[in-house]
Design a protein around this motif. Structure first.
Motif, PDB file in Angstrom:
ATOM      1  N   ASP A  12       0.809  -1.211   0.000  1.00 31.23           N
ATOM      2  CA  ASP A  12       0.000   0.000   0.000  1.00 31.23           C
ATOM      3  C   ASP A  12       0.846   1.266   0.000  1.00 31.23           C
ATOM      4  OD1 ASP A  12      -2.453  -1.351   0.036  1.00 31.23           O
ATOM      5  OD2 ASP A  12      -2.358  -1.599   2.211  1.00 31.23           O
ATOM      6  N   LEU A  13       2.009   1.229   0.654  1.00 36.25           N
ATOM      7  CA  LEU A  13       2.848   2.421   0.785  1.00 36.25           C
ATOM      8  C   LEU A  13       4.207   2.239   0.111  1.00 36.25           C
ATOM      9  CD1 LEU A  13       1.971   3.277   4.492  1.00 36.25           C
ATOM     10  CD2 LEU A  13       1.228   4.498   2.458  1.00 36.25           C
ATOM     11  N   TYR A  49      10.798   3.654  -0.472  1.00 39.04           N
ATOM     12  CA  TYR A  49       9.800   4.629  -0.002  1.00 39.04           C
ATOM     13  C   TYR A  49      10.527   5.910   0.390  1.00 39.04           C
ATOM     14  CZ  TYR A  49       5.881   6.858   2.271  1.00 39.04           C
ATOM     15  OH  TYR A  49       4.895   7.751   2.594  1.00 39.04           O
ATOM     16  N   CYS A  91       9.580  10.088   1.714  1.00 40.45           N
ATOM     17  CA  CYS A  91       8.570  11.082   2.072  1.00 40.45           C
ATOM     18  C   CYS A  91       9.205  12.148   2.969  1.00 40.45           C
ATOM     19  CB  CYS A  91       7.369  10.432   2.756  1.00 40.45           C
ATOM     20  SG  CYS A  91       7.612  10.035   4.497  1.00 40.45           S
ATOM     21  N   LYS A  96       2.426   5.107  10.151  1.00 35.20           N
ATOM     22  CA  LYS A  96       2.677   4.907   8.724  1.00 35.20           C
ATOM     23  C   LYS A  96       4.039   4.249   8.501  1.00 35.20           C
ATOM     24  CE  LYS A  96       3.578   8.370   5.836  1.00 35.20           C
ATOM     25  NZ  LYS A  96       3.364   9.524   4.933  1.00 35.20           N
ATOM     26  N   ILE A 134       4.911   0.675   6.647  1.00 33.49           N
ATOM     27  CA  ILE A 134       5.869   0.535   5.538  1.00 33.49           C
ATOM     28  C   ILE A 134       6.855  -0.581   5.843  1.00 33.49           C
ATOM     29  CG2 ILE A 134       7.747   1.685   4.291  1.00 33.49           C
ATOM     30  CD1 ILE A 134       6.215   4.351   4.963  1.00 33.49           C
TER      31      ILE A 134
END
Length: 380
Positions: free
Chosen positions: A111-112, A126, A128, A137, A141
């Motif tokens: 999903d992430l 990932y 961010c 979150k 991950i």
């Protein structure tokens, strides 16, 4: 077949880590106060305090995490968080099918985090801003990367002949533990096939399905295998729940059991080793959760006992007991209760075992003190 399964204790230590209920609160409080780096460190500490011992003094903003076959690198610079985990090299052949499977994982299982292709290599990636790196979150991950990487590492190697980018560090079981586990597999599979033959003439496929599930989950419980053995058994367990006629499901399960019985010692030993675990594959089940899950089982078992259906009671309850070990890390008191019941009923008659298992269910449902504990990471 007039007696129940033989119980075999697990010779390996339990490595389950119970996350303190207050741990996520510390991380979330730091995040809400704008202390993003402190929040990340607090989250990682709550999962594994030993990570700090591996930090390089020259790089205090970097962590290296080992989980089974996957190595995860976490770092932050300026205002950005970077999570990266090398996965597999594309093979010379079968590249396109493997890339298709990676795309499917990106749409279904991840999903992430994302699987990305860089220089013919698949990586979990990932990125961010730190301001968006909420502890819940970040945990999700890391959980995605650990669980998806562990599940598909061996499967993609076998199916597509892919190679790991980084070779993980494994510690083989001792010769004594490996020999014991091999003997357990031999005895359990023979016992299973004997039980299946007993029920085959009467075509009691539901009972046969219980027998297969108990045997396969018991081997997982005793051996904690990795590699090919783990892949084979877990796939067989999943296949028991397929939407197919029970006769076909039982036939496939029986074939797996025969393969386990005929597997040589060296082949079994190749899948018996210790690995580092960061995000546990199973959730920790609190006593209150276990109690709720077993209420309906107790009601059905009581009805079976009163009707004199001892064999059905035994198969259903033992299936549930081993399924609990298969799906969860159990509280110490629950683990002790289930092991005692399984040990006392080992090789006993169906009627005797039914009494033992029903008593264990009644003890399991006792509620000496109310508790509402749940998984702290999820509840935070």
């Amino acid at each position: 077949m007039k007696q129940t399964f033989t119980f075999h204790p697990c010779p390996l230590p339990c490595n389950a880590r119970k996350i303190p209920a207050s741990a996520p609160d510390v991380s979330i409080e730091a995040f809400e106060n704008g202390q993003y780096q402190e929040a990340l460190c607090a989250l990682l500490d709550s999962i594994d305090k030993n990570l700090r011992n591996r930090q390089v003094p020259e790089a205090p903003n970097e962590f290296t995490i080992h989980h089974g076959p996957v190595t995860i690198y976490i770092r932050w610079d300026g205002e950005m968080l970077h999570i990266h985990a090398p996965f597999l090299e594309l093979p010379d052949r079968n590249r396109l099918p493997l890339m298709r499977q990676a795309a499917i994982l990106n749409f279904n299982d991840l999903d992430l985090a994302r699987l990305c292709l860089e220089d013919n290599r698949l990586h979990f990636v990932y990125h961010c801003p730190l301001a968006f790196s909420h502890p819940r979150k970040v945990y999700q991950i890391l959980e995605e990367i650990c669980l998806v990487g562990s599940r598909y590492d061996y499967e993609f190697q076998k199916q597509f002949h892919a190679q790991r980018i980084i070779s993980p560090h494994f510690i083989p079981y001792s010769a004594e533990d490996s020999a014991y586990i091999y003997d357990v597999i031999q005895e359990s599979t023979r016992e299973c096939l004997d039980q299946l033959r007993y029920f085959e003439t009467s075509r009691k496929f539901q009972e046969m399905r219980h027998i297969l599930a108990i045997t396969l989950m018991k081997i997982i419980y005793v051996a904690h295998p990795q590699g090919e053995l783990r892949h084979k058994i877990k796939k067989a367990i999943r296949n028991l729940d397929r939407d197919l006629p029970l006769s076909l499901i039982v036939a496939d399960g029986r074939q797996t059991v025969k393969e386990l019985l005929n597997a040589p010692m060296r082949e079994i030993a190749d899948s018996l080793y210790h690995i580092e675990t960061f995000i546990p594959e199973k959730q920790y089940a609190y006593t209150s959760d276990i109690r709720e899950r077993y209420r309906e089982c107790h009601r059905q078992a009581t009805a079976r006992f009163e009707a004199g259906e001892y064999r059905q009671l035994c198969l259903e309850v033992m299936h549930r007991f081993y399924a609990s070990y298969y799906k969860y890390y159990l509280p110490e008191e629950t683990d002790s209760l289930l092991k005692t019941a399984l040990q006392e009923s080992s090789g006993q008659s169906w009627e005797t075992t039914a009494s033992i298992l029903l008593e264990a269910l009644e003890l399991l449902l006792e509620n000496p003190k109310k508790t509402t504990q749940t998984d702290p990471i999820i509840a935070a």
